[in-house]
Design a protein around this motif. Structure first.
Motif, PDB file in Angstrom:
ATOM      1  N   UNK A   1       0.844  -1.194   0.000  1.00  0.00           N
ATOM      2  CA  UNK A   1       0.000   0.000   0.000  1.00  0.00           C
ATOM      3  C   UNK A   1       0.882   1.246   0.000  1.00  0.00           C
ATOM      4  N   UNK A   2       0.324   2.345  -0.506  1.00  0.00           N
ATOM      5  CA  UNK A   2       1.095   3.563  -0.622  1.00  0.00           C
ATOM      6  C   UNK A   2       1.427   4.198   0.705  1.00  0.00           C
ATOM      7  N   UNK A   3       0.572   4.008   1.711  1.00  0.00           N
ATOM      8  CA  UNK A   3       0.788   4.617   3.023  1.00  0.00           C
ATOM      9  C   UNK A   3       0.566   3.550   4.076  1.00  0.00           C
ATOM     10  N   UNK A   4       1.619   2.814   4.387  1.00  0.00           N
ATOM     11  CA  UNK A   4       1.490   1.653   5.273  1.00  0.00           C
ATOM     12  C   UNK A   4       1.019   2.030   6.668  1.00  0.00           C
ATOM     13  N   UNK A   5       1.315   3.247   7.121  1.00  0.00           N
ATOM     14  CA  UNK A   5       0.923   3.669   8.479  1.00  0.00           C
ATOM     15  C   UNK A   5      -0.254   4.640   8.454  1.00  0.00           C
ATOM     16  N   UNK A   6      -0.933   4.738   7.316  1.00  0.00           N
ATOM     17  CA  UNK A   6      -2.017   5.708   7.192  1.00  0.00           C
ATOM     18  C   UNK A   6      -3.144   5.489   8.189  1.00  0.00           C
ATOM     19  N   UNK A   7      -3.442   4.231   8.489  1.00  0.00           N
ATOM     20  CA  UNK A   7      -4.544   3.949   9.427  1.00  0.00           C
ATOM     21  C   UNK A   7      -4.216   4.424  10.843  1.00  0.00           C
ATOM     22  N   UNK A   8      -2.942   4.619  11.139  1.00  0.00           N
ATOM     23  CA  UNK A   8      -2.528   5.144  12.441  1.00  0.00           C
ATOM     24  C   UNK A   8      -2.506   6.668  12.461  1.00  0.00           C
ATOM     25  N   UNK A  10      -4.362   8.930  10.247  1.00  0.00           N
ATOM     26  CA  UNK A  10      -5.502   9.709   9.777  1.00  0.00           C
ATOM     27  C   UNK A  10      -6.821   9.206  10.347  1.00  0.00           C
ATOM     28  N   UNK A  11      -7.699  10.144  10.652  1.00  0.00           N
ATOM     29  CA  UNK A  11      -9.053   9.801  11.064  1.00  0.00           C
ATOM     30  C   UNK A  11      -9.946   9.687   9.827  1.00  0.00           C
ATOM     31  N   UNK A  12     -11.057   9.018  10.002  1.00  0.00           N
ATOM     32  CA  UNK A  12     -12.004   8.867   8.897  1.00  0.00           C
ATOM     33  C   UNK A  12     -12.531  10.234   8.469  1.00  0.00           C
ATOM     34  N   UNK A  13     -12.581  10.465   7.177  1.00  0.00           N
ATOM     35  CA  UNK A  13     -13.157  11.678   6.609  1.00  0.00           C
ATOM     36  C   UNK A  13     -14.563  11.360   6.114  1.00  0.00           C
ATOM     37  N   UNK A  14     -15.532  12.116   6.592  1.00  0.00           N
ATOM     38  CA  UNK A  14     -16.922  11.871   6.223  1.00  0.00           C
ATOM     39  C   UNK A  14     -17.354  12.807   5.092  1.00  0.00           C
ATOM     40  N   UNK A  38      -9.357  14.720   0.216  1.00  0.00           N
ATOM     41  CA  UNK A  38     -10.048  13.950   1.253  1.00  0.00           C
ATOM     42  C   UNK A  38     -10.085  12.472   0.896  1.00  0.00           C
ATOM     43  N   UNK A  39     -10.335  12.168  -0.374  1.00  0.00           N
ATOM     44  CA  UNK A  39     -10.360  10.776  -0.821  1.00  0.00           C
ATOM     45  C   UNK A  39      -8.977  10.145  -0.692  1.00  0.00           C
ATOM     46  N   UNK A  40      -7.943  10.926  -0.972  1.00  0.00           N
ATOM     47  CA  UNK A  40      -6.579  10.415  -0.838  1.00  0.00           C
ATOM     48  C   UNK A  40      -6.304  10.009   0.607  1.00  0.00           C
ATOM     49  N   UNK A  41      -6.687  10.864   1.554  1.00  0.00           N
ATOM     50  CA  UNK A  41      -6.481  10.550   2.971  1.00  0.00           C
ATOM     51  C   UNK A  41      -7.310   9.336   3.383  1.00  0.00           C
ATOM     52  N   UNK A  42      -8.563   9.268   2.880  1.00  0.00           N
ATOM     53  CA  UNK A  42      -9.413   8.118   3.187  1.00  0.00           C
ATOM     54  C   UNK A  42      -8.783   6.833   2.656  1.00  0.00           C
ATOM     55  N   UNK A  71      -6.578   5.384  -5.443  1.00  0.00           N
ATOM     56  CA  UNK A  71      -7.048   6.718  -5.077  1.00  0.00           C
ATOM     57  C   UNK A  71      -6.003   7.434  -4.229  1.00  0.00           C
ATOM     58  N   UNK A  72      -5.364   6.709  -3.309  1.00  0.00           N
ATOM     59  CA  UNK A  72      -4.285   7.316  -2.530  1.00  0.00           C
ATOM     60  C   UNK A  72      -3.193   7.857  -3.459  1.00  0.00           C
ATOM     61  N   UNK A  73      -2.906   7.123  -4.516  1.00  0.00           N
ATOM     62  CA  UNK A  73      -1.869   7.552  -5.472  1.00  0.00           C
ATOM     63  C   UNK A  73      -2.420   8.544  -6.488  1.00  0.00           C
TER      64      UNK A  73
END
Length: 489
Positions: A1-8, A10-14, A38-42, A71-73
């Motif tokens: 994945x492009x951001x292996x630590x992203x789940x740690x 970033x918070x969910x974007x609604x 926002x989609x990139x962060x999600x 989408x992250x990329x």
């Protein structure tokens, strides 16, 4: 994945919603898709979990980690290719699907799950805006003709897949516009109908023929409360003569009734007598004696999505009050994740329509309806509880409520029986068409050349299940006609 630590990180974007006080003044969609950033962060929150349960949680088996990463990329063009490889109509599912994929998200075990539905919504909206959604015409025509009865998501998915395989496909719809329950069962504020029209134009360019106002069955065999503007009737026998294969893919349209004293009073209607009328008005039609909630005390019986749609429409009419009853007890506000994950949890769900104004009550059974001069004026109900698996009335719990308009939204029991009887197909214990989903006879009914998919086979269900079954049924039809099929399941 492009951001292996992203789940740690970033918070969910609604997705953002228009304020309730303003959105109840119109029937347009009010949910804004995520921005690119926002989609990139999600997408970055997708955690490369190794075993993506989200894929199995999704009935159409969307390849979710892949399009999250794309989408992250910001590789949106490949993202729509991946999404379209499993889902014909992500603009529908990205708006009205309840997202069982998110319930199965591994991150959801101890955090907010990835906003998969919002990413899907963003991908397809960008794809349409950029002109990436184009007709996919077949390289070769087979000379085979297929009839699809019903233009809801199952019928449309089957028709599009079969047309792309080179068959000549004709879709028959008993109502005046294409879309089935997408068109007349979903309010415009959840799904604007130009979304259907746009797909219809794509499918016409791919070779699909649409015929509206045509009922397949016995003339005058439908109950009055079932939507039907047909000006022409074709029998199944005639259809079998004209086509090499037939797919029956109508919706589950037989509503569950409320057999209590006073049911016959004016002002008591099925939800599907009430909701389609407003959609027709929004489309520019004139509806004589339209059922309108303005200035009325509205009681909606049934706590599901259809009931919620009745709430939202009643508020837009200007109802004096809206109350929604549910027979079952109030579910917990939070599910027991260790117990239910990755399956769909039973928990309290508050829809956007509830936020616009509604009193909700649970464990309530309607005992009778009362009125004067043939018109309903009040509803008599009682509290109930469940003991040893049986519902019992709570002693001395009876109460009454003003009710000028009572809407029955208690679900649907089966497809329209006269249609199935006209085809002569075998039915299962629930009154649906009997057909398996596996093997050489997948989606094949007991009648030669006749296949089935969606609600007509599985009963009332979700748009994602309808699309899945339509796609899989198309593969079976293609194999039946050609001896093999290269269509995906």
């Amino acid at each position: 994945m492009g951001k292996a630590t992203g789940f740690l990180e970033f918070e969910r974007r609604h997705e953002t919603y228009e304020a309730p006080l303003t959105r109840v003044k119109h029937y347009k969609e009010f949910v804004a898709a995520l921005t690119d950033d926002e989609a990139k962060i999600q997408g970055a929150r997708c955690m490369d979990c190794g075993i993506p349960f989200c894929n199995n949680g999704c009935p159409v088996n969307n390849i979710i980690p892949d399009f999250n990463d794309l989408v992250f990329r910001q590789d949106w063009k490949n993202a729509i290719e991946v999404l379209h490889s499993t889902n014909n109509f992500p603009e529908f599912t990205g708006r009205i699907c309840p997202a069982p994929c998110e319930a199965a998200c591994t991150l959801g075990i101890n955090d907010d799950p990835v906003g998969i539905k919002s990413i899907e919504h963003a991908i397809i909206d960008k794809a349409w805006a950029e002109g990436w959604v184009a007709p996919q015409t077949p390289k070769h025509k087979t000379g085979k003709k297929v009839a699809v009865v019903g233009s809801g998501p199952a019928g449309l998915a089957a028709a599009q897949q079969l047309a792309r395989a080179g068959h000549d496909v004709t879709v028959f719809e008993k109502n005046d516009r294409i879309g089935g329950l997408l068109r007349y069962g979903i309010p415009d504020f959840k799904l604007e109908k130009w979304q259907i029209d746009r797909r219809m134009r794509q499918m016409e360019a791919e070779g699909v023929t649409f015929r509206t106002n045509v009922f397949i069955g016995k003339p005058d065999s439908l109950p009055a409360h079932i939507g039907n503007t047909a000006k022409e009737t074709i029998t199944p026998a005639e259809l079998n003569e004209q086509f090499d294969a037939v797919v029956i893919a109508g919706g589950s349209e037989t509503p569950r009734d409320l057999p209590v004293p006073g049911r016959e009073l004016e002002g008591v209607y099925y939800a599907m007598e009430f909701l389609p009328q407003q959609n027709k008005v929004n489309a520019g039609d004139k509806v004589p004696n339209q059922l309108v909630a303005k200035g009325k005390h509205v009681v909606v019986i049934g706590g599901g999505d259809t009931g919620s749609d009745c709430v939202g429409t009643s508020n837009r009419h200007g109802a004096k009050s809206v109350t929604q009853f549910e027979l079952l007890p109030q579910p917990p506000e939070e599910e027991n994740k260790p117990l239910v994950w990755p399956y769909w949890p039973i928990k309290l769900r508050t829809s956007s329509s509830h936020e616009e104004g509604c009193e909700r009550d649970w464990a309530v059974a309607t005992k009778r309806l009362e009125g004067k001069n043939g018109k309903v004026e009040k509803l008599i109900a009682a509290r109930v509880e469940w003991k040893d698996g049986k519902m019992v009335e709570v002693p001395n719990s009876e109460f009454e409520m003003k009710a000028d308009l009572v809407l029955l939204a208690m679900g649907f029991t089966q497809p329209v029986s006269p249609v199935l009887e006209a085809f002569g197909v075998d039915k299962d214990a629930r009154g649906n068409v009997r057909a398996t989903t596996e093997g050489e006879k997948a989606y094949y009914t007991s009648v030669d050349k006749v296949f089935t998919a969606g609600d007509m086979r599985r009963g009332q269900s979700l748009v994602v299940w309808a699309i899945r079954e339509g796609r899989q049924c198309a593969r079976s039809v293609d194999a039946f006609l050609m001896g093999h099929s290269e269509l995906p399941r």
